[in-house]
Design a protein around this motif. Structure first.
Motif: not given
Length: 221
Positions: A129-131, A134-135
């Motif tokens: 996912t996008e999240r 980023q993580e």
């Protein structure tokens, strides 16, 4: 020598147990849209990640210092002496397992997938996912150490290798090696990888199972 033999004996037992660990479940896969694809790459006993260059540099506050307009970025972690040396003696590999002084993060631009030195069978594509992306990038940034002035600490001779080697955070050892670092990175990305992975094969096989599950389920609109 006795101490080294004991540590290696423990490692053998750990590797046997690791072969039975970490069977991912469909319910543990990232939910929602998964716009990013990352690649786990196996190079013999070592694993690395191949990431989208532009998206990684958009989120990374440290890597954009050295990289621009690269299609992919390959990232790996290892012992600061053995990992950085092109032709390191075997003695450095042994020392890294039991008495590493510091770790290093290797980052290099790549224009092909699979990257040089690997074949298609050596890579696994994983959707996140996008999240999760980023993580993952934040985890990579945290793995790059800085000096008292906040500057990146470079290792090795850039003239001898096209990639960048940064002094990294953490402690390298027989129980916290390149493959366990990759496992942590994949978990940060939201993937159900076991926390106990000491071998490239262990990480790679779990990633293959996750990729198979992702391929079976429909992609969200």
């Amino acid at each position: 020598m006795k101490f080294l033999v004991q540590r290696l004996a423990v490692l053998v037992v750990a590797l046997i147990l690791a072969g039975c660990a970490g069977v991912p479940r469909r319910a543990d896969l990232p939910s929602g849209a998964t716009p990013h694809t990352i690649y786990l790459v196996q190079f013999g006993w070592h694993t690395a990640l191949l990431l989208e260059g532009a998206a990684t540099l958009e989120h990374s506050t440290k890597l954009r210092t050295d990289f621009h307009d690269t299609r992919y970025l390959m990232v790996g972690w290892g012992d600061g002496e053995y990992f950085v040396s092109e032709h390191a003696p075997w003695s450095k590999a042994v020392k890294a397992l039991v008495a590493s002084d510091y770790p290093a993060l290797q980052v290099g631009g790549r224009d092909k997938n699979p990257p040089l030195g690997a074949q298609a069978r050596d890579t696994v594509a994983l959707a996140i996912t996008e999240r999760g992306f980023q993580e993952l990038v934040e985890y990579i940034d945290r793995s790059i150490a800085t000096d008292a002035n906040g500057k990146l600490i470079y290792l090795g001779d850039p003239a001898e290798h096209p990639d960048r080697f940064y002094r990294a955070t953490g402690n390298y050892s027989v129980f916290n090696n390149c493959n366990s670092w990759i496992s942590d990175a994949l978990r940060k990305a939201g993937l159900p990888i076991s926390s106990f992975n000491l071998t490239a094969r262990g990480v790679f096989e779990q990633a293959q199972r996750i990729a198979a599950l992702q391929h079976e389920q429909p992609t969200p609109n």
